[in-house]
Design a protein around this motif. Structure first.
Motif, PDB file in Angstrom:
ATOM      1  N   LEU A 182      43.764  30.759  50.528  1.00 49.02           N
ATOM      2  CA  LEU A 182      42.807  31.661  49.872  1.00 49.02           C
ATOM      3  C   LEU A 182      43.550  32.806  49.169  1.00 49.02           C
ATOM      4  O   LEU A 182      43.204  33.210  48.061  1.00 49.02           O
ATOM      5  CB  LEU A 182      41.816  32.219  50.906  1.00 49.02           C
ATOM      6  CG  LEU A 182      40.870  31.190  51.536  1.00 49.02           C
ATOM      7  CD1 LEU A 182      40.145  31.787  52.740  1.00 49.02           C
ATOM      8  CD2 LEU A 182      39.848  30.675  50.518  1.00 49.02           C
ATOM      9  N   GLU A 183      44.606  33.292  49.837  1.00 53.54           N
ATOM     10  CA  GLU A 183      45.404  34.358  49.232  1.00 53.54           C
ATOM     11  C   GLU A 183      46.037  33.860  47.935  1.00 53.54           C
ATOM     12  O   GLU A 183      45.959  34.502  46.887  1.00 53.54           O
ATOM     13  CB  GLU A 183      46.507  34.787  50.222  1.00 53.54           C
ATOM     14  CG  GLU A 183      47.431  35.841  49.671  1.00 53.54           C
ATOM     15  CD  GLU A 183      48.642  36.087  50.584  1.00 53.54           C
ATOM     16  OE1 GLU A 183      49.134  35.127  51.232  1.00 53.54           O
ATOM     17  OE2 GLU A 183      49.094  37.233  50.645  1.00 53.54           O
ATOM     18  N   GLU A 184      46.640  32.662  48.016  1.00 58.05           N
ATOM     19  CA  GLU A 184      47.310  32.097  46.842  1.00 58.05           C
ATOM     20  C   GLU A 184      46.316  31.799  45.719  1.00 58.05           C
ATOM     21  O   GLU A 184      46.681  31.833  44.535  1.00 58.05           O
ATOM     22  CB  GLU A 184      48.011  30.806  47.281  1.00 58.05           C
ATOM     23  CG  GLU A 184      49.364  30.647  46.669  1.00 58.05           C
ATOM     24  CD  GLU A 184      50.030  29.396  47.203  1.00 58.05           C
ATOM     25  OE1 GLU A 184      50.205  29.305  48.440  1.00 58.05           O
ATOM     26  OE2 GLU A 184      50.343  28.501  46.398  1.00 58.05           O
ATOM     27  N   ALA A 185      45.091  31.506  46.089  1.00 58.64           N
ATOM     28  CA  ALA A 185      44.068  31.217  45.073  1.00 58.64           C
ATOM     29  C   ALA A 185      43.622  32.483  44.351  1.00 58.64           C
ATOM     30  O   ALA A 185      42.843  32.405  43.401  1.00 58.64           O
ATOM     31  CB  ALA A 185      42.865  30.537  45.725  1.00 58.64           C
ATOM     32  N   GLY A 186      44.084  33.644  44.819  1.00 64.68           N
ATOM     33  CA  GLY A 186      43.803  34.887  44.099  1.00 64.68           C
ATOM     34  C   GLY A 186      42.626  35.683  44.620  1.00 64.68           C
ATOM     35  O   GLY A 186      42.132  36.577  43.931  1.00 64.68           O
ATOM     36  N   ILE A 187      42.183  35.387  45.845  1.00 71.13           N
ATOM     37  CA  ILE A 187      41.118  36.220  46.430  1.00 71.13           C
ATOM     38  C   ILE A 187      41.728  37.620  46.636  1.00 71.13           C
ATOM     39  O   ILE A 187      42.766  37.745  47.302  1.00 71.13           O
ATOM     40  CB  ILE A 187      40.640  35.648  47.798  1.00 71.13           C
ATOM     41  CG1 ILE A 187      40.242  34.171  47.698  1.00 71.13           C
ATOM     42  CG2 ILE A 187      39.513  36.514  48.372  1.00 71.13           C
ATOM     43  CD1 ILE A 187      39.006  33.846  46.930  1.00 71.13           C
ATOM     44  N   PRO A 188      41.118  38.659  46.102  1.00 74.16           N
ATOM     45  CA  PRO A 188      41.760  39.987  46.137  1.00 74.16           C
ATOM     46  C   PRO A 188      41.944  40.548  47.551  1.00 74.16           C
ATOM     47  O   PRO A 188      41.211  40.179  48.478  1.00 74.16           O
ATOM     48  CB  PRO A 188      40.788  40.872  45.351  1.00 74.16           C
ATOM     49  CG  PRO A 188      39.899  39.950  44.597  1.00 74.16           C
ATOM     50  CD  PRO A 188      39.844  38.669  45.363  1.00 74.16           C
ATOM     51  N   ALA A 189      42.892  41.458  47.662  1.00 72.09           N
ATOM     52  CA  ALA A 189      43.182  42.118  48.945  1.00 72.09           C
ATOM     53  C   ALA A 189      41.917  42.753  49.501  1.00 72.09           C
ATOM     54  O   ALA A 189      41.120  43.331  48.759  1.00 72.09           O
ATOM     55  CB  ALA A 189      44.248  43.193  48.731  1.00 72.09           C
ATOM     56  N   GLY A 190      41.717  42.603  50.808  1.00 72.12           N
ATOM     57  CA  GLY A 190      40.583  43.239  51.476  1.00 72.12           C
ATOM     58  C   GLY A 190      39.329  42.396  51.518  1.00 72.12           C
ATOM     59  O   GLY A 190      38.447  42.634  52.338  1.00 72.12           O
ATOM     60  N   VAL A 191      39.258  41.402  50.632  1.00 75.22           N
ATOM     61  CA  VAL A 191      38.024  40.589  50.564  1.00 75.22           C
ATOM     62  C   VAL A 191      37.949  39.613  51.741  1.00 75.22           C
ATOM     63  O   VAL A 191      36.872  39.365  52.289  1.00 75.22           O
ATOM     64  CB  VAL A 191      37.954  39.850  49.204  1.00 75.22           C
ATOM     65  CG1 VAL A 191      36.825  38.836  49.176  1.00 75.22           C
ATOM     66  CG2 VAL A 191      37.801  40.868  48.073  1.00 75.22           C
ATOM     67  N   ILE A 192      39.106  39.074  52.121  1.00 76.02           N
ATOM     68  CA  ILE A 192      39.148  38.186  53.294  1.00 76.02           C
ATOM     69  C   ILE A 192      40.151  38.757  54.289  1.00 76.02           C
ATOM     70  O   ILE A 192      41.252  39.153  53.919  1.00 76.02           O
ATOM     71  CB  ILE A 192      39.555  36.739  52.927  1.00 76.02           C
ATOM     72  CG1 ILE A 192      40.810  36.763  52.052  1.00 76.02           C
ATOM     73  CG2 ILE A 192      38.423  35.988  52.258  1.00 76.02           C
ATOM     74  CD1 ILE A 192      41.514  35.442  51.968  1.00 76.02           C
ATOM     75  N   ASN A 193      39.760  38.811  55.535  1.00 72.68           N
ATOM     76  CA  ASN A 193      40.637  39.380  56.566  1.00 72.68           C
ATOM     77  C   ASN A 193      40.582  38.503  57.807  1.00 72.68           C
ATOM     78  O   ASN A 193      39.510  38.003  58.159  1.00 72.68           O
ATOM     79  CB  ASN A 193      40.173  40.798  56.914  1.00 72.68           C
ATOM     80  CG  ASN A 193      40.134  41.688  55.678  1.00 72.68           C
ATOM     81  OD1 ASN A 193      41.140  42.238  55.269  1.00 72.68           O
ATOM     82  ND2 ASN A 193      38.963  41.783  55.049  1.00 72.68           N
ATOM     83  N   LEU A 194      41.747  38.343  58.437  1.00 77.29           N
ATOM     84  CA  LEU A 194      41.854  37.426  59.571  1.00 77.29           C
ATOM     85  C   LEU A 194      42.382  38.164  60.797  1.00 77.29           C
ATOM     86  O   LEU A 194      43.442  38.798  60.735  1.00 77.29           O
ATOM     87  CB  LEU A 194      42.827  36.290  59.206  1.00 77.29           C
ATOM     88  CG  LEU A 194      43.131  35.260  60.277  1.00 77.29           C
ATOM     89  CD1 LEU A 194      41.916  34.370  60.529  1.00 77.29           C
ATOM     90  CD2 LEU A 194      44.318  34.386  59.854  1.00 77.29           C
ATOM     91  N   ILE A 195      41.638  38.079  61.882  1.00 77.57           N
ATOM     92  CA  ILE A 195      42.088  38.683  63.143  1.00 77.57           C
ATOM     93  C   ILE A 195      42.326  37.553  64.138  1.00 77.57           C
ATOM     94  O   ILE A 195      41.375  36.894  64.577  1.00 77.57           O
ATOM     95  CB  ILE A 195      41.014  39.622  63.734  1.00 77.57           C
ATOM     96  CG1 ILE A 195      40.603  40.703  62.733  1.00 77.57           C
ATOM     97  CG2 ILE A 195      41.477  40.239  65.051  1.00 77.57           C
ATOM     98  CD1 ILE A 195      41.639  41.762  62.484  1.00 77.57           C
ATOM     99  N   THR A 196      43.583  37.322  64.503  1.00 72.48           N
ATOM    100  CA  THR A 196      43.866  36.345  65.555  1.00 72.48           C
ATOM    101  C   THR A 196      43.912  37.111  66.883  1.00 72.48           C
ATOM    102  O   THR A 196      44.453  38.223  66.945  1.00 72.48           O
ATOM    103  CB  THR A 196      45.210  35.641  65.303  1.00 72.48           C
ATOM    104  OG1 THR A 196      46.205  36.625  64.986  1.00 72.48           O
ATOM    105  CG2 THR A 196      45.110  34.679  64.128  1.00 72.48           C
ATOM    106  N   ALA A 197      43.340  36.530  67.918  1.00 73.39           N
ATOM    107  CA  ALA A 197      43.286  37.255  69.200  1.00 73.39           C
ATOM    108  C   ALA A 197      43.180  36.272  70.355  1.00 73.39           C
ATOM    109  O   ALA A 197      42.527  35.231  70.235  1.00 73.39           O
ATOM    110  CB  ALA A 197      42.094  38.198  69.217  1.00 73.39           C
ATOM    111  N   SER A 198      43.821  36.632  71.469  1.00 71.89           N
ATOM    112  CA  SER A 198      43.744  35.750  72.639  1.00 71.89           C
ATOM    113  C   SER A 198      42.455  35.984  73.412  1.00 71.89           C
ATOM    114  O   SER A 198      41.965  35.103  74.098  1.00 71.89           O
ATOM    115  CB  SER A 198      44.947  35.983  73.561  1.00 71.89           C
ATOM    116  OG  SER A 198      44.922  37.320  74.031  1.00 71.89           O
TER     117      SER A 198
END
Ligand code: ADP
Length: 473
Positions: A182-198
């Motif tokens: 998604l980042e490489e496809a040009g979705i701008p910063a802040g629009v998609i965010n990922l939180i990995t958590a145990s």
């Protein structure tokens, strides 16, 4: 983690294991409640610009993501097999299904129509427009670790929403790979965010109580879905839920029992039975029970369990040790209460399978109402077969559950097929069809299987508000 267009690592990490052999495959950043709060702030800041972009701009980015995912199908599928365990061929199919959502919603983005409505007053006009609901918090499961992400992210982005997503703790690597695309496809910063958590709990709390989140979308168990919906209700957030299922698979005696049994063998053991639309109660009309069981038994015995990266493997491991315990408890309970065990019925340990979480593909017949497996979702490779006599009886038995996701009917009688289609209290009915799913078709459950629909024309509505303009002229 991916926040505000940056990949973030911290010293606090958790391990990801290959469920086929127990080997550690990666260490992933362990996000906190504060990280989730920051990501929500960022997504809220990104919302005005993203939602104001044209649907053509958003569509072009989704289409680019579709192309990238299609190009990387093999790479993503291999990662999925390592992290989640399904055989490589099934993982390839899932990546294709996941990419389909990017393509579908790249198209649907351009079809978010409004309406003008006639007024009773000659000096009044009504104008209705659909607009993005706001910041979306998404929680996704491990069983379909790529497609369950695109099924939420693609319509949310198409609608103009910004997102914070928390993937399942056992499959964060697939989520990271999707976000890289998604980042490489040009979705701008802040629009998609990922939180990995145990630990999903604090992240879920933040998602449900942070007032900047306007929409919660969740796929997972009914118990967790209900809890999140209750918490989100305090701020009346929009909620979509894709929860558990207890799918009936009904075979009438006018159907070909051999064809139907082959269908069951294919769909029941997909993903080792770890699917919310997996047949969980197989109702077979009494007069065709014998040929049905013979074919199903033969097919099940041909399944080959092992590491999905190896050629010829058709069934992968379960997600963890608890899953083995739960499945085995249902099987032992059924046998104790009089079910016939045709094959399987235990954990697999030979040929190094003890290093992973493998359960033998299992066939039970003479299953009855008082057994656990008749009531509870199994999420494992067990086919429980139940005899029935009449159409009325089987419809009542099929509907006798608080779940209502998928159901299946095999019959050659058109009237019967239509009556069953209308009478089954399930969001999805496969009629002589074991795969009634597609990015183009609405997926979702009735009763306690969920709220809302994913995919299809409806999928984008979940991320849109209806706004009315009343205009005096
Ligand atoms: P399963 O039993 O199939 O693992 P879960 O509902 O536990 O299903 O998990 C589905 C998703 O829900 C995962 O991403 C998991 O981390 C998340 N989850 C589980 N419990 C909570 C919770 N209390 N709050 C938020 N997310 C949760």
């Amino acid at each position: 983690m991916y926040i505000n267009g940056e990949w973030i690592k911290s010293d606090k990490t958790f391990s990801v294991f290959n469920p086929a052999n127990g080997e550690q495959i990666a260490e992933v950043t362990d996000g906190s409640k504060a990280d989730a709060a920051r990501a929500i702030d960022i997504a809220a800041d990104a919302f005005p610009n993203w939602s104001a972009s044209t649907s053509y701009e958003r569509s072009a980015k989704l289409y680019q993501a579709y192309k990238l995912m299609t190009e990387r199908q093999t790479e993503l599928a291999e990662l999925m097999t390592k992290e989640q365990g399904k055989p490589l061929k099934a993982a390839m199919n899932e990546v294709k299904y996941a990419a389909d959502f990017l393509l579908w919603f790249a198209e649907e983005a351009k079809r978010v129509y409004g309406e003008t409505i006639p007024s009773a007053r000659s000096d009044q006009r009504f104008l209705v427009r659909k607009q993005a609901v706001g910041v979306v918090a998404a929680v996704t499961p491990w069983n379909y670790p790529v497609s369950m992400i695109t099924r939420k992210v693609a319509p949310a982005l198409a609608a103009g929403c910004t997102i914070v997503l928390k993937p399942a703790e056992s499959t964060p690597l697939c989520a990271i790979a999707v976000f890289k695309i998604l980042e490489e496809a040009g979705i701008p910063a802040g629009v998609i965010n990922l939180i990995t958590a145990s630990n999903p709990k604090p992240i879920g709390e933040e998602f449900c109580t942070n007032p900047k989140v306007r929409k919660l979308t969740f796929t997972g168990s009914t118990a967790v879905g209900k809890k999140l919906a209750q918490d989100a209700a305090s701020q009346l957030k929009r909620v979509s839920l894709e929860l558990g299922g207890h799918a009936p698979f009904i075979v009438f005696d006018d159907a070909d029992p051999v064809h139907a049994a082959k269908g069951v063998a294919l769909v029941k053991f997909l993903n080792s039975g770890q699917a919310c639309i997996s047949p969980n109660r197989i109702f077979v009309q009494r007069s065709i029970m014998e040929p049905f069981l013979i074919t199903l038994g033969e097919r099940i015995k041909k399944l080959k369990a092992g590491d999905g990266m190896q050629e010829g493997i058709t069934i992968g491991p379960l997600v963890n040790q608890q899953a083995i315990v739960k499945v085995d408890k249902q099987v032992q309970d059924a046998v104790k209460n009089g079910a016939t065990l045709h094959c399987g019925g235990q954990r697999l340990t030979d040929n190094n399978l003890d290093k992973g979480h493998f359960y033998a593909p299992t066939l039970l017949s003479e299953v009855t109402k008082d057994m656990l497996i008749y009531r509870e979702e199994t999420f494992g490779p067990v086919a429980p077969v139940i005899a029935f006599d009449t159409q009325e009886e089987v419809l009542a038995m099929a509907n006798d559950t608080h779940y209502g996701l998928a159901s299946y009917v095999y019959t050659r009688d058109l009237s019967r097929a239509l009556r069953m289609f209308e009478g089954l209290q399930f969001g999805i009915v496969g009629i002589n069809d074991i795969n009634p799913t597609s990015a183009a078709a609405p997926f979702g459950g009735m009763k306690e299987s969920g709220l809302g629909r994913e995919g299809a024309r409806e999928g984008i509505d979940e991320y849109l508000e209806t706004k009315l303009g009343g205009i005096s002229i």
